[in-house]
Design an enzyme around this catalytic site. Structure first.
Site, PDB file in Angstrom:
ATOM      1  N   SER A  56       0.744  -1.260  -0.035  1.00 10.21           N
ATOM      2  CA  SER A  56      -0.003   0.164  -0.178  1.00 10.21           C
ATOM      3  C   SER A  56       1.052   1.242   0.006  1.00 10.21           C
ATOM      4  O   SER A  56       2.317   1.087   0.058  1.00 10.21           O
ATOM      5  CB  SER A  56      -0.978   0.115   1.146  1.00 10.21           C
ATOM      6  OG  SER A  56      -1.773  -1.150   1.170  1.00 10.21           O
ATOM      7  N   GLY A  57       0.284   2.271  -0.150  1.00 11.25           N
ATOM      8  CA  GLY A  57       0.969   3.770  -0.163  1.00 11.25           C
ATOM      9  C   GLY A  57       1.256   4.273  -1.716  1.00 11.25           C
ATOM     10  O   GLY A  57       1.787   5.243  -1.782  1.00 11.25           O
ATOM     11  N   HIS A  58       0.829   3.286  -2.785  1.00 13.14           N
ATOM     12  CA  HIS A  58       1.142   3.666  -3.979  1.00 13.14           C
ATOM     13  C   HIS A  58      -0.050   4.103  -4.974  1.00 13.14           C
ATOM     14  O   HIS A  58      -0.159   4.016  -5.914  1.00 13.14           O
ATOM     15  CB  HIS A  58       1.789   2.407  -4.828  1.00 13.14           C
ATOM     16  CG  HIS A  58       3.088   2.300  -4.302  1.00 13.14           C
ATOM     17  ND1 HIS A  58       4.287   3.062  -4.227  1.00 13.14           N
ATOM     18  CD2 HIS A  58       3.738   0.947  -3.687  1.00 13.14           C
ATOM     19  CE1 HIS A  58       5.354   2.433  -3.714  1.00 13.14           C
ATOM     20  NE2 HIS A  58       5.003   1.111  -3.074  1.00 13.14           N
ATOM     21  N   ASP A 111       8.333  -9.148  -2.698  1.00  7.39           N
ATOM     22  CA  ASP A 111       7.196  -9.287  -3.639  1.00  7.39           C
ATOM     23  C   ASP A 111       7.819 -10.876  -4.552  1.00  7.39           C
ATOM     24  O   ASP A 111       6.969 -11.606  -4.528  1.00  7.39           O
ATOM     25  CB  ASP A 111       7.050  -8.423  -4.779  1.00  7.39           C
ATOM     26  CG  ASP A 111       6.185  -7.195  -4.271  1.00  7.39           C
ATOM     27  OD1 ASP A 111       5.175  -7.414  -3.566  1.00  7.39           O
ATOM     28  OD2 ASP A 111       7.009  -5.921  -4.219  1.00  7.39           O
ATOM     29  N   HIS A 221      10.401   4.009  -2.785  1.00  8.94           N
ATOM     30  CA  HIS A 221      10.200   3.650  -1.215  1.00  8.94           C
ATOM     31  C   HIS A 221      11.267   4.441  -0.674  1.00  8.94           C
ATOM     32  O   HIS A 221      11.367   4.284   0.494  1.00  8.94           O
ATOM     33  CB  HIS A 221      10.188   2.177  -0.903  1.00  8.94           C
ATOM     34  CG  HIS A 221       9.163   1.222  -1.561  1.00  8.94           C
ATOM     35  ND1 HIS A 221       9.724   0.231  -2.589  1.00  8.94           N
ATOM     36  CD2 HIS A 221       8.114   1.108  -1.673  1.00  8.94           C
ATOM     37  CE1 HIS A 221       8.931  -0.513  -3.132  1.00  8.94           C
ATOM     38  NE2 HIS A 221       7.543   0.237  -2.467  1.00  8.94           N
TER      39      HIS A 221
END
Length: 334
Positions: A56-58, A111, A221
């Site tokens: 998350s955060g993108h 990932d 990031h």
């Protein structure tokens, strides 16, 4: 740090809940895992499933690209962290139409590990064939001869589009993987960071930078870039980003490209269009034709300042997938 949140521990789950409530005509949450989201549309039997995901955060990546013409499901991780294998597997089971599922994700250790584990579980436990295409478009993160080590950044959008179109065309699993990997091999990105983002659970900045500085090649990031220096004008910045991309890619006079100028979260569209203006000027001067262009926030980093530029070199096959209609909450192309 100022954020509109409740308990910082719950930000991802509350965001997912809000997103699903806002777009019930596009997406639903699986009861088996609240981080597993799938399309509400009825997909054709024997269509290859497209599964995307990441931390998350993108936003609007990655939830925003579940819809017609792109992904069938998404696995959502914590902020800047890979989803665990469990939601990936749940989405895989839900979107499988007896022709297998293709995983699309960025080249990050978490990932690679978790999507790989989920693929093994899908094979062994569910007898579902899984193919993978990993985004490695960030030219700043590794040398040209080590492209397999590069990060995936905003160029992931073009890979989603290529794979989603191929699946809609009725391609089998092997062909969808081939086209997705081809899209990655024809895509190059480079970014710049001008201000950090702040993790809502820690309140700490993702990186340190002076008010009058920028960092070329910074990761989404906050991973270190190529160099830190004084803040430049939009034209000089575009010159640098595009020059590195053109040298690395070999794109030259007579080629045709798709262009993406992607904001990282807090950069106004005014700034992004000024950058695009210069990108278009340079490509035009060099005899490189822009077939299609996208300007805006497509894959962000919370409220990070800065942007990235992406080029995809097109041929007949990639032009066809880029033309394919898309209808997602955060991306519509007719």
């Amino acid at each position: 740090m100022k954020k509109l949140v409740n308990n910082p521990v719950n930000v991802v789950d509350e965001m997912v809940e809000g997103y699903v409530r806002a777009h019930p005509d596009y997406i639903k949450q699986l009861s088996s895992n609240n981080r597993a989201l799938v399309t509400v549309r009825e997909t054709k039997q024997n269509k290859v499933g497209i599964l995307i995901g990441g931390g998350s955060g993108h936003e609007p990546g990655f939830m925003g690209y579940v819809g017609e013409g792109m992904a069938d499901g998404v696995a959502v991780g914590n902020i800047f962290s890979s989803p665990s294998p469990d939601p990936i597997l749940e989405v895989t089971k839900s979107i499988n139409k007896e022709s297998g599922v293709v995983y699309l994700y960025g080249n990050y250790a978490g990932d690679v590990m978790n999507f790989g584990m989920a693929a093994e579980m899908a094979d062994l436990e569910e007898d579902i064939e899984v193919g993978m295409a990993i985004a490695t478009d960030d030219v700043a993160s590794a040398p040209k001869e080590e492209k397999e080590k590069r990060r995936g950044i905003a160029g992931e959008l073009f890979i989603y589009k290529a794979a989603g179109a191929a699946a809609d065309f009725g391609c089998n699993l092997e062909e969808v993987v081939r086209i997705a990997r081809k899209a990655n091999d024809h895509t190059w990105s480079m970014g710049v960071g001008t201000s950090p983002c702040y993790h809502p659970q820690t309140g700490k900045p993702s990186f340190e930078i002076g008010d009058d500085e920028m960092e070329i090649g910074l990761g989404h990031h906050g991973e270190p870039g190529l160099e830190k220096g004084p803040l430049e004008t939009a034209d000089k910045l575009a010159d640098r980003l595009l020059n590195d991309i053109l040298i690395d890619s070999g794109i030259t006079k007579g080629d045709e490209v798709a262009v993406l100028v992607n904001g990282l979260g807090s950069t106004p569209k005014m700034d992004l269009y000024i950058v695009y203006r210069r990108v278009e000027q340079i490509l035009s001067e060099q005899g490189i034709k822009i077939y299609c262009s996208y300007v805006g926030d497509y894959i962000t980093s919370l409220e990070m300042g800065g942007c990235s530029v992406t080029l995809m070199k097109l041929d007949d096959e990639l032009t066809k997938v880029m033309d394919h209609p898309v209808n997602c909450p955060m991306f519509v192309q007719k």
